[in-house]
Enzyme design. Structure first.
Site, PDB file in Angstrom:
ATOM      1  N   SER A   1     -38.034  47.658 105.092  1.00 35.94           N
ATOM      2  CA  SER A   1     -37.492  46.585 104.267  1.00 35.94           C
ATOM      3  C   SER A   1     -38.019  46.692 102.836  1.00 35.94           C
ATOM      4  CB  SER A   1     -37.886  45.238 104.861  1.00 35.94           C
ATOM      5  OG  SER A   1     -37.640  44.187 103.955  1.00 35.94           O
TER       6      SER A   1
ATOM      7  N   TYR B   1     -44.561  39.305 108.141  1.00 33.80           N
ATOM      8  CA  TYR B   1     -43.564  40.371 108.105  1.00 33.80           C
ATOM      9  C   TYR B   1     -43.804  41.284 106.904  1.00 33.80           C
ATOM     10  CZ  TYR B   1     -38.955  42.586 107.730  1.00 33.80           C
ATOM     11  OH  TYR B   1     -37.926  43.499 107.632  1.00 33.80           O
TER      12      TYR B   1
END
Length: 322
Positions: free
Chosen positions: A186, A199
């Site tokens: 990501s 995350y």
């Protein structure tokens, strides 16, 4: 002006449009031919591991690599779904030009099983040429409301799992002095966003590990690439009522920032061919601008992030009052 002149004028005005359409169709056709040729020359007969072939992106990569003649090792955390997907791949391909995929059940949330799985992976073909790390676990919550147990699970799936696997197979790549390791990560491996602390931390950690490893293994002929994306669009299975209930920002964000899985798979294939070290995928310039702002104007970036948190809290309060 007579009828003949009018017809001549209509043909003259339509012709440029038709020319553009024909040229565009020709370009698209050539692009598809080049992509097909690229798939065949890049992964043909190569042993390719995909850590999460059951995800939307994993599905698209597997389809693209399979038609290109790769010897696939498909991993996933559900054996029945793996078998179903493998049967689907084989039913839609020419068995004389493709290889039946090997299947390995892999679940990074169960770290105790990973060493045994590494041995199973290496036994499939005796070697590996390409590794695509696309496993990811997402979590969104304020820092104070997320338990340490959940923090550890996210770190296992997003960091310790990939690191353990790559360390287990790296000696094989080093001994053969070849290989391509690709991390699908990501953009939050480079940029932090509120309510995603765990995350983002896991994505930062795995990004740093693979970037350090890149420099260390280059002398052995091993390429390490990272592909950072905003988020991957997934098929919408919600009903129309649920879809219309979503905030307008959700729809705008999906349209403006989301990347199609097909586009991602194509970009991964091109990266394997070009051996490019780093790719940033986004439909908008905003993520790149945010990265520059974080580096050049950190105080401004922090203020914008804090304002976003306040706006989110206000929206949630307004929705709860309804």
């Amino acid at each position: 002006m007579g009828i003949t002149d009018i017809m001549r004028l209509d043909v003259t005005s339509v012709w440029p449009v038709l020319s553009v359409v024909v040229v565009a169709a020709g370009v698209f056709y050539l692009y598809s031919l080049i992509l097909r040729h690229l798939a065949k020359t890049t992964v043909k007969n190569k042993v390719v591991l995909i850590t999460d072939s059951l995800s939307t992106l994993g599905n698209e990569c597997a389809k693209l690599f399979h038609t290109g003649g790769a010897r696939l090792i498909l991993c996933g955390n559900n054996w029945e779904k793996l078998e179903t997907f493998a049967e689907h791949l084989m039913s839609e391909s020419d068995p004389t030009l493709t290889f039946p995929p090997k299947l390995v059940e892999l679940d990074f949330s169960n770290m105790e099983s990973v060493p045994e799985i590494i041995s199973e992976i290496l036994e499939c073909y005796g070697c590996l040429d390409v590794l695509v790390f696309n496993t990811s676990m997402k979590v969104k919550a304020p820092v104070h409301s997320l338990s340490l147990q959940m923090d550890r699970i996210v770190m296992d799936v997003n960091y310790f799992g990939p690191v353990t696997l790559v360390k287990g197979v790296l000696p094989s790549l080093v001994s053969r002095r070849t290989g391509h390791i690709l991390l699908v990560n990501s953009i939050q491996g480079k940029l932090t966003v509120p309510f995603r602390a765990t995350y983002a931390a896991s994505k930062h950690a795995v990004q740093a590990f693979f970037e350090c490893m890149r420099a260390e293994v280059q002398e052995y002929g091993i390429t390490v690439s990272t592909v950072n994306h905003t988020f991957i669009k997934t098929p919408d299975t919600n009903s129309k009522d649920k879809d219309t209930a979503k905030p307008m920002w959700t729809h705008l964000k999906a349209k403006s920032f989301g990347v199609n899985a097909e586009e991602m798979a194509t970009e991964i294939l091109k990266t394997l061919s070009s051996k490019k070290k780093e790719i940033l995928m986004s439909r908008s310039f905003i993520p790149k601008a945010a990265l520059y702002a974080r580096s050049l104007f950190p105080n401004l970036f922090f203020s914008i992030m804090a304002a976003g948190v306040r706006n989110t809290a206000a929206v949630e309060l307004e929705m709860s009052e309804d």
